[in-house]
Scaffold this motif. Structure first.
Motif, PDB file in Angstrom:
ATOM      1  N   LYS A  14       1.068  -1.338  -0.048  1.00 22.50           N
ATOM      2  CA  LYS A  14       0.025   0.217   0.121  1.00 22.50           C
ATOM      3  C   LYS A  14       0.736   1.309  -0.193  1.00 22.50           C
ATOM      4  O   LYS A  14       1.713   1.699   0.998  1.00 22.50           O
ATOM      5  CB  LYS A  14      -0.931  -0.136   1.112  1.00 22.50           C
ATOM      6  CG  LYS A  14      -1.772  -1.077   1.498  1.00 22.50           C
ATOM      7  CD  LYS A  14      -2.542  -1.292   2.559  1.00 22.50           C
ATOM      8  CE  LYS A  14      -3.885  -2.239   2.451  1.00 22.50           C
ATOM      9  NZ  LYS A  14      -3.290  -3.221   3.368  1.00 22.50           N
ATOM     10  N   PRO A  15       0.614   2.151  -1.011  1.00 24.93           N
ATOM     11  CA  PRO A  15       1.819   3.179  -1.023  1.00 24.93           C
ATOM     12  C   PRO A  15       1.738   4.059   0.211  1.00 24.93           C
ATOM     13  O   PRO A  15       2.666   4.749   0.439  1.00 24.93           O
ATOM     14  CB  PRO A  15       1.358   4.045  -2.338  1.00 24.93           C
ATOM     15  CG  PRO A  15      -0.066   3.277  -2.700  1.00 24.93           C
ATOM     16  CD  PRO A  15      -0.077   2.069  -1.931  1.00 24.93           C
ATOM     17  N   GLU A  16       0.381   4.352   0.876  1.00 24.92           N
ATOM     18  CA  GLU A  16      -0.004   5.090   2.126  1.00 24.92           C
ATOM     19  C   GLU A  16       1.106   4.685   2.958  1.00 24.92           C
ATOM     20  O   GLU A  16       1.458   5.432   4.045  1.00 24.92           O
ATOM     21  CB  GLU A  16      -1.196   5.219   2.157  1.00 24.92           C
ATOM     22  CG  GLU A  16      -2.018   4.128   2.349  1.00 24.92           C
ATOM     23  CD  GLU A  16      -2.613   3.286   1.142  1.00 24.92           C
ATOM     24  OE1 GLU A  16      -3.169   2.454   1.513  1.00 24.92           O
ATOM     25  OE2 GLU A  16      -2.399   3.805  -0.070  1.00 24.92           O
ATOM     26  N   ASP A  17       1.649   3.342   3.055  1.00 25.17           N
ATOM     27  CA  ASP A  17       2.563   2.813   4.085  1.00 25.17           C
ATOM     28  C   ASP A  17       4.042   3.298   4.085  1.00 25.17           C
ATOM     29  O   ASP A  17       4.755   3.034   5.047  1.00 25.17           O
ATOM     30  CB  ASP A  17       2.519   1.282   4.337  1.00 25.17           C
ATOM     31  CG  ASP A  17       1.023   0.805   4.667  1.00 25.17           C
ATOM     32  OD1 ASP A  17       0.202   1.330   5.237  1.00 25.17           O
ATOM     33  OD2 ASP A  17       0.948  -0.403   4.209  1.00 25.17           O
ATOM     34  N   TYR A  18       4.135   4.065   2.740  1.00 28.22           N
ATOM     35  CA  TYR A  18       5.535   4.565   2.628  1.00 28.22           C
ATOM     36  C   TYR A  18       5.859   6.054   2.588  1.00 28.22           C
ATOM     37  O   TYR A  18       4.962   6.708   2.205  1.00 28.22           O
ATOM     38  CB  TYR A  18       6.212   3.763   1.509  1.00 28.22           C
ATOM     39  CG  TYR A  18       5.941   2.366   1.434  1.00 28.22           C
ATOM     40  CD1 TYR A  18       7.180   1.410   2.258  1.00 28.22           C
ATOM     41  CD2 TYR A  18       4.769   1.746   1.105  1.00 28.22           C
ATOM     42  CE1 TYR A  18       6.984   0.056   2.332  1.00 28.22           C
ATOM     43  CE2 TYR A  18       4.931   0.240   1.113  1.00 28.22           C
ATOM     44  CZ  TYR A  18       5.932  -0.500   1.812  1.00 28.22           C
ATOM     45  OH  TYR A  18       5.787  -1.884   2.071  1.00 28.22           O
ATOM     46  N   ASP A  19       7.145   6.500   2.940  1.00 30.16           N
ATOM     47  CA  ASP A  19       7.243   7.771   3.005  1.00 30.16           C
ATOM     48  C   ASP A  19       7.852   8.289   1.875  1.00 30.16           C
ATOM     49  O   ASP A  19       7.816   9.574   1.415  1.00 30.16           O
ATOM     50  CB  ASP A  19       8.372   8.193   4.110  1.00 30.16           C
ATOM     51  CG  ASP A  19       7.836   7.450   5.465  1.00 30.16           C
ATOM     52  OD1 ASP A  19       6.569   8.281   5.655  1.00 30.16           O
ATOM     53  OD2 ASP A  19       8.372   6.908   6.304  1.00 30.16           O
ATOM     54  N   HIS A  61       0.980   7.283  -7.100  1.00 33.18           N
ATOM     55  CA  HIS A  61       0.611   7.731  -5.599  1.00 33.18           C
ATOM     56  C   HIS A  61       1.402   8.638  -5.314  1.00 33.18           C
ATOM     57  O   HIS A  61       1.127   9.665  -4.683  1.00 33.18           O
ATOM     58  CB  HIS A  61       0.189   6.593  -4.807  1.00 33.18           C
ATOM     59  CG  HIS A  61       0.163   6.909  -3.503  1.00 33.18           C
ATOM     60  ND1 HIS A  61      -1.116   7.306  -3.149  1.00 33.18           N
ATOM     61  CD2 HIS A  61       1.002   7.049  -2.462  1.00 33.18           C
ATOM     62  CE1 HIS A  61      -1.249   7.578  -1.541  1.00 33.18           C
ATOM     63  NE2 HIS A  61       0.267   7.410  -1.287  1.00 33.18           N
ATOM     64  N   PHE A  62       2.813   8.242  -5.141  1.00 31.04           N
ATOM     65  CA  PHE A  62       4.015   8.994  -4.482  1.00 31.04           C
ATOM     66  C   PHE A  62       3.945  10.568  -5.297  1.00 31.04           C
ATOM     67  O   PHE A  62       4.284  11.467  -4.568  1.00 31.04           O
ATOM     68  CB  PHE A  62       5.149   8.405  -4.831  1.00 31.04           C
ATOM     69  CG  PHE A  62       5.345   7.086  -3.864  1.00 31.04           C
ATOM     70  CD1 PHE A  62       5.771   7.281  -2.453  1.00 31.04           C
ATOM     71  CD2 PHE A  62       4.754   6.057  -4.418  1.00 31.04           C
ATOM     72  CE1 PHE A  62       5.951   6.293  -1.659  1.00 31.04           C
ATOM     73  CE2 PHE A  62       4.993   4.828  -3.404  1.00 31.04           C
ATOM     74  CZ  PHE A  62       5.275   5.065  -2.064  1.00 31.04           C
ATOM     75  N   ASP A 110       1.465  11.968  -6.787  1.00 31.25           N
ATOM     76  CA  ASP A 110       0.280  12.810  -6.729  1.00 31.25           C
ATOM     77  C   ASP A 110       0.338  13.197  -5.031  1.00 31.25           C
ATOM     78  O   ASP A 110      -0.318  14.295  -5.024  1.00 31.25           O
ATOM     79  CB  ASP A 110      -0.978  11.995  -6.820  1.00 31.25           C
ATOM     80  CG  ASP A 110      -1.171  11.687  -8.222  1.00 31.25           C
ATOM     81  OD1 ASP A 110      -0.573  12.373  -9.056  1.00 31.25           O
ATOM     82  OD2 ASP A 110      -2.092  10.875  -8.380  1.00 31.25           O
ATOM     83  N   GLN A 111       0.873  12.485  -4.292  1.00 31.59           N
ATOM     84  CA  GLN A 111       1.051  13.195  -2.654  1.00 31.59           C
ATOM     85  C   GLN A 111       1.986  13.880  -2.390  1.00 31.59           C
ATOM     86  O   GLN A 111       2.430  14.295  -1.341  1.00 31.59           O
ATOM     87  CB  GLN A 111       0.723  11.773  -2.066  1.00 31.59           C
ATOM     88  CG  GLN A 111      -0.383  11.051  -2.335  1.00 31.59           C
ATOM     89  CD  GLN A 111      -1.775  11.643  -1.893  1.00 31.59           C
ATOM     90  OE1 GLN A 111      -1.833  12.355  -0.601  1.00 31.59           O
ATOM     91  NE2 GLN A 111      -2.685  11.800  -2.710  1.00 31.59           N
ATOM     92  N   LYS A 136       5.228  12.977  -2.124  1.00 30.60           N
ATOM     93  CA  LYS A 136       6.170  12.253  -1.370  1.00 30.60           C
ATOM     94  C   LYS A 136       7.428  12.131  -2.351  1.00 30.60           C
ATOM     95  O   LYS A 136       7.495  12.183  -3.279  1.00 30.60           O
ATOM     96  CB  LYS A 136       5.692  10.752  -1.116  1.00 30.60           C
ATOM     97  CG  LYS A 136       4.504  10.724  -0.198  1.00 30.60           C
ATOM     98  CD  LYS A 136       4.040   9.366   0.142  1.00 30.60           C
ATOM     99  CE  LYS A 136       2.971   9.311   0.897  1.00 30.60           C
ATOM    100  NZ  LYS A 136       2.634   7.710   1.326  1.00 30.60           N
TER     101      LYS A 136
END
Length: 169
Positions: free
Chosen positions: A61-66, A91-92, A94-95, A97
């Protein structure tokens, strides 16, 4: 410290994985290798590095990584044919990160369609691909554009590692 997702499969550029990971882990960061299958050994294109994947892409899950790390070699070209890796990488970006991509690593980002108007660099053979993706190509050892660090070849690893670590602080 940061938890870094490294997406990779066979035929990665050996030193473009081993050198950054040594620097990341030396800086107290954790690197998790995500591949098509969990627990599978992937081999670098030079046969110097063999790495066991920690997770399969369907379990990550990409949200689990910084942060996201994409080593070069042929691996990114293989991964970009799999929509799961494309969505994971997007995801990274877009967010906002941190994303670290060296050599052919930006190929995954090209397919994720996240490089428009971004300053980037990459291996010589993907310069035109980067330009066609709308990126502002720069032929430099390292290019930092907001959350994205890119470099061209293993020769650029010292600069790539330095700038990547700066983004993780």
């Amino acid at each position: 410290m940061s938890k870094i997702a490294c997406v990779m499969t066979d035929m990665f550029e050996d030193s473009e994985y081993t050198s950054p990971v040594q620097e990341f882990e030396g800086g107290g960061h954790e690197v998790m290798v995500i591949g098509p299958e969990a627990g599978k050994e992937v081999t670098g294109k030079n046969g110097e590095a063999k790495v066991k994947t920690d997770l399969a892409i369907e379990d990550a899950k990409p949200e689990d990584y910084d942060a996201l790390f994409i080593p070069g070699g042929f691996s990114p070209d293989i991964l970009r044919a799999d929509d799961r890796f494309v969505h994971f990488a997007r995801h990274f970006m877009d967010q906002d990160k941190p994303v670290f991509a060296i050599c052919h690593g930006p190929q995954l980002l090209i397919t994720a369609d996240v490089l428009k108007d971004r300053k980037v660099t990459g291996f010589k053979s993907i310069h035109m691909d980067l330009k066609h993706a709308g990126a502002d190509f720069q032929d430099k050892e390292v290019v930092v554009c907001h959350n994205l660090v890119t470099s061209r070849t293993p020769d650029d690893l010292p600069a790539f590692n330095r700038e990547s670590l700066k983004l993780l602080k």
